[in-house]
Design a protein around this motif. Sequence first.
Motif, short mmCIF file in Angstrom:
data_model
loop_
_atom_site.label_atom_id
_atom_site.label_comp_id
_atom_site.label_asym_id
_atom_site.label_seq_id
_atom_site.Cartn_x
_atom_site.Cartn_y
_atom_site.Cartn_z
N MET A 30 -2.17 -3.57 -1.06
CA MET A 30 -0.32 -2.56 -1.72
C MET A 30 0.24 -3.39 -0.85
SD MET A 30 0.26 -0.10 -4.54
CE MET A 30 0.81 -0.77 -5.71
N TYR A 31 0.42 -4.90 -0.32
CA TYR A 31 1.47 -5.08 0.73
C TYR A 31 1.91 -7.10 0.81
CZ TYR A 31 -3.08 -5.34 2.21
OH TYR A 31 -4.74 -5.32 2.48
N GLY A 32 2.43 -7.56 1.22
CA GLY A 32 3.39 -8.85 0.62
C GLY A 32 4.28 -9.57 1.79
N LEU A 33 4.77 -10.71 1.79
CA LEU A 33 5.99 -10.85 2.62
C LEU A 33 7.52 -11.53 2.05
CD1 LEU A 33 4.16 -13.32 5.05
CD2 LEU A 33 4.74 -10.68 5.41
N ILE A 34 8.25 -10.88 2.14
CA ILE A 34 9.38 -11.37 1.69
C ILE A 34 10.32 -12.57 3.03
CG2 ILE A 34 10.54 -9.02 2.19
CD1 ILE A 34 12.78 -10.07 -0.27
N LEU A 35 10.99 -13.54 2.78
CA LEU A 35 11.21 -14.32 3.60
C LEU A 35 13.05 -14.37 3.17
CD1 LEU A 35 11.50 -16.76 6.63
CD2 LEU A 35 10.77 -18.17 4.14
N VAL A 36 13.82 -13.90 4.19
CA VAL A 36 14.71 -13.70 4.24
C VAL A 36 15.13 -15.13 4.85
CG1 VAL A 36 17.49 -13.10 4.14
CG2 VAL A 36 15.45 -11.66 3.35
N ALA A 71 18.28 -11.71 7.96
CA ALA A 71 17.46 -13.17 7.70
C ALA A 71 16.87 -12.84 8.62
CB ALA A 71 18.37 -14.35 8.40
N GLY A 72 15.04 -13.29 8.09
CA GLY A 72 14.00 -13.04 8.76
C GLY A 72 13.22 -12.77 7.70
N LEU A 73 11.11 -12.64 8.49
CA LEU A 73 10.07 -12.67 8.01
C LEU A 73 9.64 -11.51 7.47
CD1 LEU A 73 8.22 -13.74 5.86
CD2 LEU A 73 7.18 -14.21 8.59
N TYR A 74 9.28 -10.55 6.29
CA TYR A 74 9.74 -9.12 6.32
C TYR A 74 8.52 -8.79 5.85
CZ TYR A 74 14.59 -9.06 7.62
OH TYR A 74 15.72 -8.62 8.67
N VAL A 75 7.62 -7.29 5.67
CA VAL A 75 7.27 -7.46 4.83
C VAL A 75 7.62 -6.23 3.54
CG1 VAL A 75 5.19 -5.57 5.24
CG2 VAL A 75 5.05 -7.49 6.87
N TYR A 76 6.69 -6.53 2.64
CA TYR A 76 6.83 -5.40 1.58
C TYR A 76 5.72 -4.21 1.43
CZ TYR A 76 5.49 -8.56 -2.06
OH TYR A 76 4.77 -9.71 -2.75
N HIS A 77 5.60 -3.05 0.56
CA HIS A 77 4.75 -2.29 1.02
C HIS A 77 4.79 -1.36 -0.18
CE1 HIS A 77 5.51 1.13 3.34
NE2 HIS A 77 5.60 0.44 4.07
N CYS A 78 3.19 -0.66 -0.55
CA CYS A 78 4.18 0.41 -1.65
C CYS A 78 4.29 1.85 -0.22
CB CYS A 78 2.39 0.81 -2.78
SG CYS A 78 2.69 2.25 -3.04
N ALA A 79 5.18 2.13 -0.46
CA ALA A 79 5.49 4.03 0.23
C ALA A 79 4.69 5.07 -0.76
CB ALA A 79 6.17 3.71 0.79
N THR A 80 4.50 5.15 -1.59
CA THR A 80 4.22 6.66 -3.08
C THR A 80 2.53 6.63 -1.51
OG1 THR A 80 4.57 5.17 -4.40
CG2 THR A 80 3.15 7.46 -4.56
N ALA A 81 3.01 8.82 -1.46
CA ALA A 81 2.48 9.26 -0.96
C ALA A 81 0.94 8.66 -1.49
CB ALA A 81 2.90 10.73 -1.11
#
Length: 515
Positions: free
Chosen positions: A189-195, A169-179
Motif C-alpha cells: 500500500m504505497y504510491g507517489l503524488i507529485l505536486v 512542491a515536490g515528489l511525495y510518497v503516500y502509504h497506508c498508516a493503519t496499525a
Amino acid sequence: MTRRRLPLALSTLCLGVAVALGVHALGSGRASGVANAASLVGTWPVFTAAARGPLPVETLTVAFAPQVPAPIMRRTPARLVVSLETREVTKRLADGVEYTFWTFGGSTPGPMIRIREGDEVEFHLNNHPSSHMPHNIDLHAVTGPGGGAASSFTAPGHSSQFSFTALNAGLYVYHCATAPVGMHIANGMYGLILVEPKEGLPPVDREYYVLQSEFYTMGKHGEPGLQNFSMEKALEERPDYVVFNGSVGALVGDNALHAKVGETVRLFVGNGGPNLVSSFHVIGEIFDRIYTEGGSVANQRNGQTTLIPAGGSAIVEMKFDVPGTFILVDHSIFRAFNKGALGMIKVDGPDNVAIYSGKQGDFVYLPEGSTLQAVPSVIAAAPKAAATVKEPPKSELLARGKQVFSGNCVACHQLDGQGVAGAFPPLAKSDFLAANKERAIGVVMHGLSGAIQVNGKTFNNVMPSLQLKDPDIAAVLTYVRANFGNALDGVAVADVRKVRASGRFVPKAGGAGHE
C-alpha cells in the motif's frame, strides 16, 4: 523546446470534468460519464475528479506505473475532488509466485497523482466491501495530522473524506498508516503524488514512474504458489524480494521502458520500503540532474547513484547519447541480480562511436606469474537419498525449470541462453551439456571453476553453488536441455540424488575443477 503533454499507455486513466453536463456524482464515488475509462484498469472505480466553485474546470489525469500523468498546463490553482479505492487482490509477485497485495486502486504501487502547488484537494478514500482490513492514507504531501491518516481511517464497505491544500512542491510518497503500519506497507500500500511547482517542471521528452519496495514471504525466494507475509522476516529486515513496480520483471523484456537517442528522460523514483534504503543507479548512464529527497530543486548534477530512503523519493533526469539497453538497479547489487530490483530502458537510434565504440578487440592476456582465482569451496557429499523418489511430470519440471532459470541464471547466461562472449558460456546448443548429464548435474549442484571448452571456445570463470534443492536442479536442467536449440533428455530427481550421494563431480581442493 515546446512544453507538451506526454503520451500515456492504455493503463492510464483519464477522467474528464464536465460539471455543466452533470457528470460529477460524489455521493456514489463514481462519475457517471466515465464508466468505459474505468474499465481500462478494472471493474471498480479508482479515481474521480471535478472542479468546484469559482476555480477553473480541468481534467485530472492519474496513471499506473510506469506511466506518468501529463504535465499540468494551467498556471492557476484548482479545486479537485479525488476518490481513491482500497482493495485486496491476489496477483503475480514472480514467475510461479502469487501474493495477496493490499492496494490503492487495485495495483502495487498505487497510481501516481499529479497536482499543482496551491491546489485545493477534497480527498475521498473508499474501502471496498470485499476487503478484510480497515485502511487509511498518509500522503507525505499533506500538511496536517498523519498526512491525512488521522482523518481517513476507513472500515471495509465505508468511505472517508478530508481536504487539504498542496502547500509544498515536490515528489511525495503516500502509504497506508493503519496499525500495524509496517504490515500494510509491506503488503503493497504505497504510491507517489507529485505536486508540481507553480511554474511547472522543465520540459523533457519522456517521463516514467518507478517505485522500489520489498516483500517478506513465508517461503524462500522463488518458492512457488501463493505466499503469505512473514512478520518474522520483516522484523529482521530479511526480504525475499526487492522489486521495482510491485513484482519481479515488471520493467524487463516486453515491459521495459523505451526512449530514443537524443531524448531526455525523467524518472520519478520512490521507495515504498518498508525497511531498505535504495541505492538507485542506471548502468551505463549518468544522471544529468538529481532532485534529491524528491524536492523541487535540482541540486545535484552528473550523479552516478542516488540514495532514496524508505518513504522517500528522488527525481532523476538523463539524456541518452547512444543506443542500447540500460539497466536500472538498486546498487546494493544482490538485490538487483538475485532478488528482483532490476529494470531496463531500451534506447533506439544510431550509434555514436565517438562517445562509445563498442568492443574493438579481444586479445590474449598473459601476465607474468600465476593469476589468482576465487573458487568454490569443496562441498562434502550429502548422505544417500531415500530409495523412493516421487517424480513430477515433465510438464511440471519444465514450468518450474523456467522459473528457476529466470530467477538464477538469466543474468549470466541471458534470456536466449547465448551467454556472454568471453565470460559466460552459452547454454544454447551446448556440447558441454550434451556430453555428460551427470557432470551437468554436479555443476549446478556444486558450482564450477577453471577452464572449460564449450562449442569450441574456452571459458575460464567461476560459477558459484546456487544451493538449489534437488527437484529444482532437475527442473532447471530439464528446461535448459529442452530449450535453446537443445534436444536432450530430461533430468529426473532420482538422477540428481544419485549424483549427490555418489560424491562425484565436486570441486576439488585447489580449484582443479570437476571430473
